[in-house]
Design a protein around this motif. Structure first.
Motif, mmCIF file in Angstrom:
data_model
loop_
_atom_site.group_PDB
_atom_site.id
_atom_site.type_symbol
_atom_site.label_atom_id
_atom_site.label_comp_id
_atom_site.label_asym_id
_atom_site.label_seq_id
_atom_site.Cartn_x
_atom_site.Cartn_y
_atom_site.Cartn_z
ATOM 1 N N ARG A 121 2.816 5.196 -9.464
ATOM 2 C CA ARG A 121 2.366 4.311 -8.380
ATOM 3 C C ARG A 121 3.008 2.920 -8.504
ATOM 4 N NH1 ARG A 121 -2.061 4.210 -4.943
ATOM 5 N NH2 ARG A 121 -2.709 2.113 -4.298
ATOM 6 N N ASN A 122 3.091 2.399 -9.710
ATOM 7 C CA ASN A 122 3.724 1.099 -9.935
ATOM 8 C C ASN A 122 5.203 1.125 -9.552
ATOM 9 O OD1 ASN A 122 1.365 -0.083 -10.844
ATOM 10 N ND2 ASN A 122 1.782 0.346 -12.997
ATOM 11 N N GLN A 123 5.882 2.247 -9.851
ATOM 12 C CA GLN A 123 7.286 2.399 -9.458
ATOM 13 C C GLN A 123 7.425 2.354 -7.932
ATOM 14 O OE1 GLN A 123 8.935 6.003 -11.177
ATOM 15 N NE2 GLN A 123 8.078 5.539 -13.188
ATOM 16 N N VAL A 124 6.502 3.046 -7.254
ATOM 17 C CA VAL A 124 6.513 3.076 -5.789
ATOM 18 C C VAL A 124 6.338 1.669 -5.236
ATOM 19 C CG1 VAL A 124 5.223 3.839 -3.748
ATOM 20 C CG2 VAL A 124 5.722 5.469 -5.585
ATOM 21 N N VAL A 125 5.397 0.916 -5.770
ATOM 22 C CA VAL A 125 5.131 -0.449 -5.296
ATOM 23 C C VAL A 125 6.354 -1.339 -5.522
ATOM 24 C CG1 VAL A 125 3.750 -2.528 -5.691
ATOM 25 C CG2 VAL A 125 2.629 -0.288 -5.540
ATOM 26 N N ASN A 126 7.021 -1.202 -6.654
ATOM 27 C CA ASN A 126 8.230 -1.984 -6.934
ATOM 28 C C ASN A 126 9.322 -1.683 -5.907
ATOM 29 O OD1 ASN A 126 7.135 -3.283 -9.161
ATOM 30 N ND2 ASN A 126 7.904 -1.761 -10.612
ATOM 31 N N LEU A 146 0.852 -1.184 0.000
ATOM 32 C CA LEU A 146 0.000 0.000 0.000
ATOM 33 C C LEU A 146 0.892 1.239 0.000
ATOM 34 C CD1 LEU A 146 -2.845 1.287 0.253
ATOM 35 C CD2 LEU A 146 -2.480 1.286 2.736
ATOM 36 N N PRO A 147 0.936 1.978 -1.096
ATOM 37 C CA PRO A 147 1.783 3.177 -1.157
ATOM 38 C C PRO A 147 1.466 4.156 -0.026
ATOM 39 C CG PRO A 147 0.959 2.627 -3.329
ATOM 40 C CD PRO A 147 0.217 1.751 -2.365
ATOM 41 N N PHE A 148 2.509 4.792 0.494
ATOM 42 C CA PHE A 148 2.304 5.734 1.589
ATOM 43 C C PHE A 148 3.329 6.858 1.517
ATOM 44 C CE2 PHE A 148 5.270 2.540 3.101
ATOM 45 C CZ PHE A 148 6.209 3.235 3.844
ATOM 46 N N VAL A 149 3.053 7.896 2.280
ATOM 47 C CA VAL A 149 3.997 8.999 2.447
ATOM 48 C C VAL A 149 4.187 9.195 3.941
ATOM 49 C CG1 VAL A 149 4.464 11.442 2.054
ATOM 50 C CG2 VAL A 149 3.248 10.120 0.317
ATOM 51 N N MET A 150 5.451 9.287 4.373
ATOM 52 C CA MET A 150 5.732 9.482 5.796
ATOM 53 C C MET A 150 6.762 10.585 5.985
ATOM 54 S SD MET A 150 8.253 6.267 6.853
ATOM 55 C CE MET A 150 8.507 6.904 8.519
ATOM 56 N N PHE A 151 6.721 11.222 7.147
ATOM 57 C CA PHE A 151 7.765 12.174 7.499
ATOM 58 C C PHE A 151 9.059 11.402 7.748
ATOM 59 C CE2 PHE A 151 10.001 14.641 10.902
ATOM 60 C CZ PHE A 151 10.405 15.696 10.080
ATOM 61 N N GLU A 152 10.167 11.948 7.295
ATOM 62 C CA GLU A 152 11.450 11.246 7.351
ATOM 63 C C GLU A 152 12.025 11.276 8.768
ATOM 64 O OE1 GLU A 152 15.892 11.576 5.418
ATOM 65 O OE2 GLU A 152 14.202 12.238 4.192
ATOM 66 N N THR A 153 11.675 10.271 9.550
ATOM 67 C CA THR A 153 12.203 10.144 10.901
ATOM 68 C C THR A 153 12.253 8.672 11.299
ATOM 69 O OG1 THR A 153 11.887 10.766 13.229
ATOM 70 C CG2 THR A 153 9.908 10.426 11.953
ATOM 71 N N GLY A 154 13.283 8.293 12.035
ATOM 72 C CA GLY A 154 13.350 6.940 12.571
ATOM 73 C C GLY A 154 14.029 5.926 11.667
ATOM 74 N N GLU A 155 14.147 4.704 12.188
ATOM 75 C CA GLU A 155 14.898 3.646 11.527
ATOM 76 C C GLU A 155 14.236 3.177 10.231
ATOM 77 O OE1 GLU A 155 18.452 1.653 11.464
ATOM 78 O OE2 GLU A 155 17.732 3.159 12.886
ATOM 79 N N VAL A 156 12.916 3.084 10.223
ATOM 80 C CA VAL A 156 12.220 2.645 9.005
ATOM 81 C C VAL A 156 12.501 3.618 7.859
ATOM 82 C CG1 VAL A 156 9.965 2.242 7.951
ATOM 83 C CG2 VAL A 156 10.425 1.379 10.234
ATOM 84 N N ALA A 157 12.483 4.910 8.170
ATOM 85 C CA ALA A 157 12.760 5.918 7.140
ATOM 86 C C ALA A 157 14.172 5.763 6.582
ATOM 87 C CB ALA A 157 12.555 7.315 7.713
ATOM 88 N N ILE A 175 14.146 2.820 4.235
ATOM 89 C CA ILE A 175 13.450 3.196 3.006
ATOM 90 C C ILE A 175 14.347 4.054 2.124
ATOM 91 C CG2 ILE A 175 11.570 4.636 2.089
ATOM 92 C CD1 ILE A 175 9.871 3.683 4.495
ATOM 93 N N LYS A 176 15.031 5.010 2.742
ATOM 94 C CA LYS A 176 15.859 5.970 1.992
ATOM 95 C C LYS A 176 17.012 5.293 1.265
ATOM 96 C CE LYS A 176 17.683 10.644 2.466
ATOM 97 N NZ LYS A 176 17.941 11.768 3.403
ATOM 98 N N SER A 177 17.444 4.129 1.755
ATOM 99 C CA SER A 177 18.519 3.411 1.077
ATOM 100 C C SER A 177 18.077 2.865 -0.278
ATOM 101 C CB SER A 177 19.022 2.254 1.958
ATOM 102 O OG SER A 177 18.040 1.224 2.036
ATOM 103 N N ILE A 178 16.759 2.796 -0.483
ATOM 104 C CA ILE A 178 16.201 2.272 -1.735
ATOM 105 C C ILE A 178 15.548 3.374 -2.566
ATOM 106 C CG2 ILE A 178 14.575 0.619 -2.754
ATOM 107 C CD1 ILE A 178 16.818 -0.772 -1.253
ATOM 108 N N THR A 179 14.776 4.260 -1.895
ATOM 109 C CA THR A 179 14.003 5.268 -2.630
ATOM 110 C C THR A 179 13.676 6.459 -1.736
ATOM 111 O OG1 THR A 179 11.970 5.644 -3.891
ATOM 112 C CG2 THR A 179 11.795 4.203 -1.998
ATOM 113 N N ASN A 180 13.411 7.598 -2.383
ATOM 114 C CA ASN A 180 12.938 8.793 -1.667
ATOM 115 C C ASN A 180 11.451 9.042 -1.915
ATOM 116 O OD1 ASN A 180 15.332 9.758 -0.380
ATOM 117 N ND2 ASN A 180 16.110 10.374 -2.390
ATOM 118 N N LYS A 181 10.824 8.160 -2.676
ATOM 119 C CA LYS A 181 9.443 8.411 -3.107
ATOM 120 C C LYS A 181 8.427 8.357 -1.959
ATOM 121 C CE LYS A 181 9.978 6.662 -7.855
ATOM 122 N NZ LYS A 181 11.343 6.088 -7.798
ATOM 123 N N LEU A 182 8.792 7.704 -0.856
ATOM 124 C CA LEU A 182 7.851 7.542 0.256
ATOM 125 C C LEU A 182 8.103 8.542 1.376
ATOM 126 C CD1 LEU A 182 8.076 3.640 0.537
ATOM 127 C CD2 LEU A 182 6.384 4.955 -0.727
#
Length: 355
Positions: free
Chosen positions: A321-326, A276-287, A290-297
């Motif tokens: 959206r398909n790029q984000v899911v990949n 499920l595509p999402f947008v989050m504020f860039e904080t914490g370990e999950v971010a 994520i950033k090691s792969i993409t900045n889209k989220l």
């Protein structure tokens, strides 16, 4: 190896889910006997352990300084090899057993720190320092927590164990929902006032479902008032009685996570698992992962215009959206393997037992 996971109660929350997931993974290991201790009473998530045949003990303490409860706690702890304590307030209570005679003490304590506001509140009082330094190991769910421990000269071995969720074994549930899902109990750090402000600037056909319990009742009432002040009552639905959102995620177009500070929001890992595509504020370990792969989220500010552009792009642009899911598939595969998580946990236990 006899392991006891300890928390105050299994209400819906991130630390609680981690403790449950860890217990279930450990229970599948032949050489490990895992039980669970709740300091208070039965709660909403107990069923997750019961259906996996994991023993739950209840201390049912009447208050924090009830001497008989502390003595009973000590007797329970002494039945196990490793005591895995989740969250700071729980450690502060368990550490009261240090003031009892320790001639027959057999257990070793590992502290699992889930504190999600470390970027805004890095205080360490003397009692918490005492509690942590009397453990055999410190586990942080983010590098920021490990850095905090190092900077405060915590004198026990430090380990990183980022959050994961278990593979979904529950069928999806189809229901009528709004466009966007937001998940998180009502606390100030969740930054729901920004969400309401953001929604005011999005097209009126975009509506939001918020799943969360009113943990901070004053903040919950503040957000309700703000929704009505902005005339958004028909565009925001608040749901407070759902234990598990995972089977419902398939009904949404996208998700948002606006928290100002989070060590490793589990719900974002659930979004990754369910694609499920999402947008989050860039904080914490999950971010960071994520950033090691993409900045889209990720968005590194609370500039409403940036959030609006990204939200509308995910909703309206099918190719994007398909790029984000990949990208999400790759992130989940690289960072959220149950096998890697279990292996790290077992190595921590082995280190503690040999120390």
């Amino acid at each position: 190896m006899r392991v006891l996971q300890v928390i105050d109660s299994l209400e819906v929350g991130g630390a609680e889910k981690v403790a449950i997931n860890m217990s279930i993974l450990l229970s599948n290991q032949r050489h490990i006997s895992v039980s669970f201790l709740c300091l208070l009473n039965k709660a909403k998530l107990d069923d997750e352990l019961i259906k996996n045949n994991i023993e739950i003990l209840y201390l049912k303490r009447p208050n924090k300084f009830h001497i008989k409860s502390v003595i009973r706690l000590y007797k329970i702890l002494n039945q196990f090899d490793i005591i895995h304590v989740h969250s700071r307030h729980v450690l502060r209570y368990v550490s009261l057993t240090h003031f009892l005679p320790s001639f027959f003490k057999t257990f070793k304590v590992v502290f699992h720190d889930h504190y999600g506001n470390i970027e805004n509140d890095n205080r360490l009082n003397n009692y918490l320092r005492f509690c942590i330094n009397n453990c055999k190991a410190y586990i942080g769910v983010s590098n920021n927590l490990l850095l905090w421990a190092k900077e405060n000269n915590i004198k026990v071995p430090l380990f990183l164990l980022s959050n994961i969720i278990l593979k979904n074994k529950i069928d999806d549930i189809t229901i009528k929902t709004n466009t966007i899902i937001v998940v998180g109990n009502f606390r100030k750090q969740k930054n729901y006032e920004f969400l309401i402000d953001l929604l005011s600037n999005l097209p009126t056909n975009i509506k939001v479902d918020i799943y969360g319990q009113p943990v901070d009742l004053l903040y919950y009432e503040f957000i309700l008032k703000l929704i009505h002040q902005r005339d958004l009552a028909d565009r925001v639905q608040i749901i407070t009685d759902v234990k598990n959102v995972l089977p419902l995620l398939n009904n949404y177009v996208m998700a948002l996570h606006c928290a100002k500070s989070e060590t490793g929001p589990l719900v974002c890992i659930e979004y990754l698992q369910k694609k499920l595509p999402f947008v989050m504020f860039e904080t914490g370990e999950v971010a960071k992962q994520i950033k090691s792969i993409t900045n889209k989220l990720l968005i590194d500010s609370f500039d409403k215009k940036q959030w609006q552009i990204q939200i509308l792009k995910i909703i309206s642009d099918k190719n994007y959206r398909n790029q984000v899911v990949n990208d999400m598939n790759l992130i989940y595969k690289n960072y959220y393997s149950e096998e890697k998580y279990l292996d790290k946990c077992l190595k921590i236990y082995e280190h503690i037992l040999s120390s």
